[in-house]
Design a protein around this motif. Structure first.
Motif, PDB file in Angstrom:
ATOM      1  N   SER A  46      25.510 -38.890 -72.054  1.00 53.46           N
ATOM      2  CA  SER A  46      25.654 -37.511 -72.223  1.00 53.46           C
ATOM      3  C   SER A  46      27.338 -37.323 -72.042  1.00 53.46           C
ATOM      4  O   SER A  46      27.870 -36.282 -72.831  1.00 53.46           O
ATOM      5  CB  SER A  46      25.032 -36.724 -71.087  1.00 53.46           C
ATOM      6  OG  SER A  46      25.294 -37.336 -69.986  1.00 53.46           O
ATOM      7  N   ALA A  47      28.034 -38.052 -71.261  1.00 56.23           N
ATOM      8  CA  ALA A  47      29.403 -37.906 -71.271  1.00 56.23           C
ATOM      9  C   ALA A  47      30.261 -37.923 -72.590  1.00 56.23           C
ATOM     10  O   ALA A  47      31.234 -37.532 -72.714  1.00 56.23           O
ATOM     11  CB  ALA A  47      30.126 -39.051 -70.270  1.00 56.23           C
ATOM     12  N   LEU A  48      29.732 -39.153 -73.491  1.00 51.03           N
ATOM     13  CA  LEU A  48      30.297 -39.183 -74.780  1.00 51.03           C
ATOM     14  C   LEU A  48      29.787 -38.466 -75.869  1.00 51.03           C
ATOM     15  O   LEU A  48      30.235 -38.107 -76.624  1.00 51.03           O
ATOM     16  CB  LEU A  48      30.143 -40.641 -75.266  1.00 51.03           C
ATOM     17  CG  LEU A  48      31.473 -41.424 -74.953  1.00 51.03           C
ATOM     18  CD1 LEU A  48      31.725 -41.359 -73.251  1.00 51.03           C
ATOM     19  CD2 LEU A  48      31.722 -42.845 -75.449  1.00 51.03           C
ATOM     20  N   LEU A  49      28.282 -38.030 -75.711  1.00 49.55           N
ATOM     21  CA  LEU A  49      27.646 -37.351 -76.650  1.00 49.55           C
ATOM     22  C   LEU A  49      28.102 -35.842 -76.644  1.00 49.55           C
ATOM     23  O   LEU A  49      28.011 -35.251 -77.934  1.00 49.55           O
ATOM     24  CB  LEU A  49      26.183 -37.508 -76.676  1.00 49.55           C
ATOM     25  CG  LEU A  49      25.449 -38.567 -76.854  1.00 49.55           C
ATOM     26  CD1 LEU A  49      24.021 -38.574 -76.577  1.00 49.55           C
ATOM     27  CD2 LEU A  49      25.568 -39.255 -78.188  1.00 49.55           C
ATOM     28  N   LYS A  50      28.651 -35.430 -75.750  1.00 52.42           N
ATOM     29  CA  LYS A  50      29.189 -34.043 -75.494  1.00 52.42           C
ATOM     30  C   LYS A  50      30.256 -33.930 -76.505  1.00 52.42           C
ATOM     31  O   LYS A  50      30.945 -32.763 -76.850  1.00 52.42           O
ATOM     32  CB  LYS A  50      29.167 -33.664 -74.422  1.00 52.42           C
ATOM     33  CG  LYS A  50      30.398 -34.165 -73.503  1.00 52.42           C
ATOM     34  CD  LYS A  50      30.669 -33.746 -72.182  1.00 52.42           C
ATOM     35  CE  LYS A  50      31.877 -34.417 -71.490  1.00 52.42           C
ATOM     36  NZ  LYS A  50      31.842 -33.899 -70.134  1.00 52.42           N
ATOM     37  N   LEU A  51      31.110 -34.979 -76.969  1.00 52.11           N
ATOM     38  CA  LEU A  51      32.146 -35.006 -77.647  1.00 52.11           C
ATOM     39  C   LEU A  51      32.091 -35.146 -79.046  1.00 52.11           C
ATOM     40  O   LEU A  51      32.843 -34.784 -79.936  1.00 52.11           O
ATOM     41  CB  LEU A  51      33.067 -36.418 -77.430  1.00 52.11           C
ATOM     42  CG  LEU A  51      33.202 -36.457 -75.857  1.00 52.11           C
ATOM     43  CD1 LEU A  51      33.998 -38.053 -76.008  1.00 52.11           C
ATOM     44  CD2 LEU A  51      34.457 -35.611 -75.331  1.00 52.11           C
TER      45      LEU A  51
END
Length: 254
Positions: free
Chosen positions: A15-20
């Motif tokens: 989720s930390a990267l997918l939100k980008l």
């Protein structure tokens, strides 16, 4: 770690990267992030400090190096090592960097999996910059030795910014240099001060436990930690980005 906590951790990593999405850029530190250079820095500092009788001639150990030197800007190192003679400290760090560059030519090695990650970034047409507290001469030499001179679109040096890391200024300048948004960019870092700078700049940071203790890195709130660029945790996240169209191919961006 229980199976449930492992699953939750994996979910948090994604989720930390997918939100980008869509990801447009990646920023890298240099020392300890592109290459395993800390042992060369440690060797140079240990030898040169012993030569001048620092600490009564007793060689510094790795704990001292991590606490007082690793990841820090030379101005801060000079003040820490020579609190009563800052100018001498600056001269010492300049001489040490010259010694370090001689070691780099002979011994520099990339972090495992770096070439695989570079190919992934290149294939997806992501923007990229190197952001470092190292002197420009060091950074350019290491990047050249690693064959990445053409890969990076900008090299940002802490001493050329208003503030060096752990201040966010170098990372913000990196974004500006390549025309990227912090909402669509992530960072690779290996030091507590570097992670702090990236987080303060408003971007998720993937920390590398190359040399610094994991508990010190985790205090700075990275998105997650990896051992190197072969780490399955990293590639699980990057593959998820691909599935979710979180990165744009060159064809998509055209």
């Amino acid at each position: 770690m229980t199976a449930l906590s492992t699953e939750n951790s994996s979910s948090d990593c994604k989720s930390a990267l997918l939100k980008l999405a869509p990801v447009e850029a990646v920023l890298f530190d240099v020392d300890g992030t592109l290459c395993d250079s800390d042992p060369l820095h440690y060797f140079a500092f240990r030898e040169m400090l012993q030569e001048i009788g620092f600490n009564g001639g007793v060689p510094i150990d790795e704990e001292f190096f991590i606490q007082n030197i690793a990841g820090k800007h030379n101005d801060d190192i000079a003040r820490a090592l020579f609190p009563d003679d800052y100018e001498r400290g600056l001269k010492f760090t300049d001489d040490k960097e010259a010694y370090f560059r001689r070691l780099v030519v002979e011994q520099l090695k990339p972090i495992d999996g770096l070439s695989k990650l570079v190919k992934w970034i290149t294939d997806y047409g992501l923007k990229r910059a190197a952001v470092t507290n190292a002197p420009r001469a060091n950074a350019e030499l290491m990047i050249s030795m690693l064959g990445l001179t053409e890969f990076f679109q900008a090299i940002i040096v802490g001493s050329e910014c208003e503030h060096a890391k752990p201040h966010p200024a170098p990372y913000l300048k990196g974004l500006e240099a390549i025309g990227a948004s912090k909402e669509h960019t992530f960072i690779f870092e290996d030091s507590p001060s570097g992670i702090r700078a990236g987080v303060a700049a408003g971007m998720p940071v993937i920390g590398l436990s190359t040399r610094n203790p994991e508990h010190l890195l985790m205090k700075e709130n990275p998105a997650f930690l990896i051992k190197d660029y072969e780490d399955s945790k990293l590639w699980a996240v990057l593959e998820e980005l691909e599935k979710e169209n979180g990165v744009r191919t060159k064809a998509d961006a055209a």
